[in-house]
Design a protein around this motif. Structure first.
Motif, short mmCIF file in Angstrom:
data_model
loop_
_atom_site.label_atom_id
_atom_site.label_comp_id
_atom_site.label_asym_id
_atom_site.label_seq_id
_atom_site.Cartn_x
_atom_site.Cartn_y
_atom_site.Cartn_z
N ARG A 1 -16.03 7.64 4.17
CA ARG A 1 -14.96 8.60 4.07
C ARG A 1 -14.54 9.46 2.85
O ARG A 1 -14.06 10.18 2.88
CB ARG A 1 -13.50 7.76 4.55
CG ARG A 1 -13.65 7.04 5.95
CD ARG A 1 -12.12 6.60 6.46
NE ARG A 1 -11.46 6.06 5.40
CZ ARG A 1 -11.34 4.77 5.32
NH1 ARG A 1 -11.72 3.94 5.96
NH2 ARG A 1 -10.40 4.42 4.14
N ASP B 1 0.69 -1.20 0.02
CA ASP B 1 -0.20 0.00 -0.05
C ASP B 1 0.92 1.30 -0.04
O ASP B 1 0.81 2.29 -0.81
CB ASP B 1 -0.91 -0.21 1.27
CG ASP B 1 -1.74 1.24 1.27
OD1 ASP B 1 -2.75 1.30 0.22
OD2 ASP B 1 -1.73 1.84 2.18
N ARG C 1 -7.24 -3.26 1.24
CA ARG C 1 -8.38 -4.02 1.60
C ARG C 1 -9.90 -3.24 1.28
O ARG C 1 -9.58 -2.02 2.01
CB ARG C 1 -8.28 -5.21 2.39
CG ARG C 1 -8.10 -4.61 3.92
CD ARG C 1 -7.90 -5.55 4.85
NE ARG C 1 -7.45 -4.86 6.22
CZ ARG C 1 -8.18 -4.07 7.05
NH1 ARG C 1 -9.37 -4.04 6.69
NH2 ARG C 1 -7.65 -3.64 8.18
N TRP C 2 -10.67 -3.86 0.94
CA TRP C 2 -11.95 -3.26 1.35
C TRP C 2 -12.58 -2.83 2.90
O TRP C 2 -12.31 -3.83 3.56
CB TRP C 2 -13.46 -3.80 0.66
CG TRP C 2 -14.58 -2.73 0.64
CD1 TRP C 2 -15.57 -3.22 1.37
CD2 TRP C 2 -14.59 -1.79 -0.44
NE1 TRP C 2 -16.53 -2.19 0.98
CE2 TRP C 2 -16.03 -1.25 -0.02
CE3 TRP C 2 -14.06 -1.35 -1.18
CZ2 TRP C 2 -16.73 -0.31 -0.65
CZ3 TRP C 2 -14.42 -0.10 -1.83
CH2 TRP C 2 -15.71 0.38 -1.64
N GLU C 3 -12.78 -1.66 2.88
CA GLU C 3 -13.22 -1.46 4.37
C GLU C 3 -14.68 -0.84 4.40
O GLU C 3 -15.15 -0.09 3.46
CB GLU C 3 -12.39 -0.33 5.24
CG GLU C 3 -11.08 -0.90 5.43
CD GLU C 3 -10.05 0.17 5.77
OE1 GLU C 3 -10.46 1.52 6.04
OE2 GLU C 3 -8.85 -0.10 6.02
N ARG C 4 -15.47 -1.37 5.33
CA ARG C 4 -16.93 -1.05 5.34
C ARG C 4 -17.26 0.49 5.25
O ARG C 4 -18.30 0.98 4.66
CB ARG C 4 -17.78 -1.68 6.38
CG ARG C 4 -19.32 -1.93 6.24
CD ARG C 4 -19.86 -2.49 7.54
NE ARG C 4 -19.43 -1.82 8.86
CZ ARG C 4 -20.07 -1.00 9.54
NH1 ARG C 4 -21.17 -0.47 8.88
NH2 ARG C 4 -19.86 -0.61 10.52
N ASP C 5 -16.49 1.41 5.96
CA ASP C 5 -16.78 2.71 6.24
C ASP C 5 -16.02 3.43 5.05
O ASP C 5 -16.24 4.70 5.08
CB ASP C 5 -16.38 3.26 7.34
CG ASP C 5 -14.75 3.25 7.61
OD1 ASP C 5 -14.14 2.63 6.80
OD2 ASP C 5 -14.36 3.98 8.50
N LEU C 6 -15.46 2.82 4.01
CA LEU C 6 -14.86 3.73 3.04
C LEU C 6 -15.80 4.49 2.21
O LEU C 6 -15.37 5.70 1.94
CB LEU C 6 -14.10 2.73 2.02
CG LEU C 6 -13.33 3.45 0.91
CD1 LEU C 6 -12.23 4.00 1.34
CD2 LEU C 6 -12.67 2.10 -0.05
N SER D 1 -12.36 -8.53 -3.17
CA SER D 1 -13.34 -8.51 -2.05
C SER D 1 -14.71 -8.65 -2.55
O SER D 1 -14.91 -8.03 -3.60
CB SER D 1 -13.33 -7.26 -1.24
OG SER D 1 -14.04 -7.01 -0.41
N GLN E 1 -6.59 1.45 -1.30
CA GLN E 1 -7.00 0.55 -0.63
C GLN E 1 -6.27 -0.92 -0.45
O GLN E 1 -6.47 -1.33 -1.73
CB GLN E 1 -8.25 0.38 -0.36
CG GLN E 1 -9.10 1.57 0.01
CD GLN E 1 -9.03 1.92 1.56
OE1 GLN E 1 -8.65 3.11 2.01
NE2 GLN E 1 -9.06 0.90 2.60
#
Length: 151
Positions: A77, A5, A69-74, A103, A67
Motif C-alpha cells: 500500500r 488511531d 497495528r502492523w498489517e501484512r499488505d502495508l 509487533s 497504523q
C-alpha cells in the motif's frame, strides 16, 4: 485502538512540524498537506502526504502512514501511495509508518522478484517516553502513553 488511531491523525494534522522533526529527524522550514484527486472507485489515499521544505532547501513529499497495528499488505500500500505522489508531484518521497503498537512482524523493506522497496517504521513502543517529556513539546505529549515507560 481505532479511536487512538483517529486521535493521532487529528494531532498530526495540527502538529505535523513537531512530528516531522522529532520522529523523522528533519529540520522543517515549511510544510503543507497534499491532496491527490481520486482516480478510481477503489483508490486509497495516504494518511498524511506532506510536501516538506527543509532548512537546507530540499523539497520532497513525506508519506506518513499511521497504523494502530502492523498489517501484512502495508508495504505494498505504501509503495502504491509512493508511486502516485512521485508521478503527481515530480518530487522524491520519504515513506514512513508511525506504528502505535509493537509487533514482531514489522519489516522496513519489501522485496519480490526485481522489486525492492524500503521505508521507515517509527515504532512508538520502542521510543523513550522520558525523552519526549524532557523535550517539552506539548505536541508530542499525546504519544507518551504509547512509548516505553509512558504508562
Amino acid at each position: 485502538m481505532g479511536s487512538y488511531d483517529a486521535a493521532v491523525k487529528v494531532i498530526l494534522g495540527h502538529c505535523r512540524q513537531a512530528a516531522l522533526e522529532y520522529f523523522l529527524g528533519l529540520q522543517v522550514e515549511g510544510s503543507e498537506i497534499l491532496e491527490l484527486p481520486q482516480e478510481t472507485a477503489t483508490f486509497r489515499r495516504s494518511d498524511f502526504p506532506i510536501r516538506v521544505r527543509t532548512s537546507d532547501g530540499r523539497v520532497f513529499v513525506v508519506l506518513l502512514e499511521v497504523q494502530s497495528r502492523w498489517e501484512r499488505d502495508l508495504p505494498l500500500r505504501l509503495l502504491e501511495y509512493d508511486a502516485r505522489y512521485r508521478l503527481k508531484t515530480g518530487l522524491s518521497v520519504l515513506p514512513a509508518v508511525l506504528l502505535l503498537t509493537p509487533s514482531r512482524a514489522v519489516v522496513e523493506r519489501f522485496e519480490d522478484g526485481g522489486l525492492r522497496y524500503a521505508f521507515r517504521v517509527i515504532s512508538l513502543a520502542a521510543m523513550d517516553a522520558r525523552e519526549v517529556l524532557d523535550k517539552g513539546d506539548p505536541c508530542l505529549f499525546p504519544f507518551v502513553a504509547l512509548m516505553k515507560g509512558g504508562s
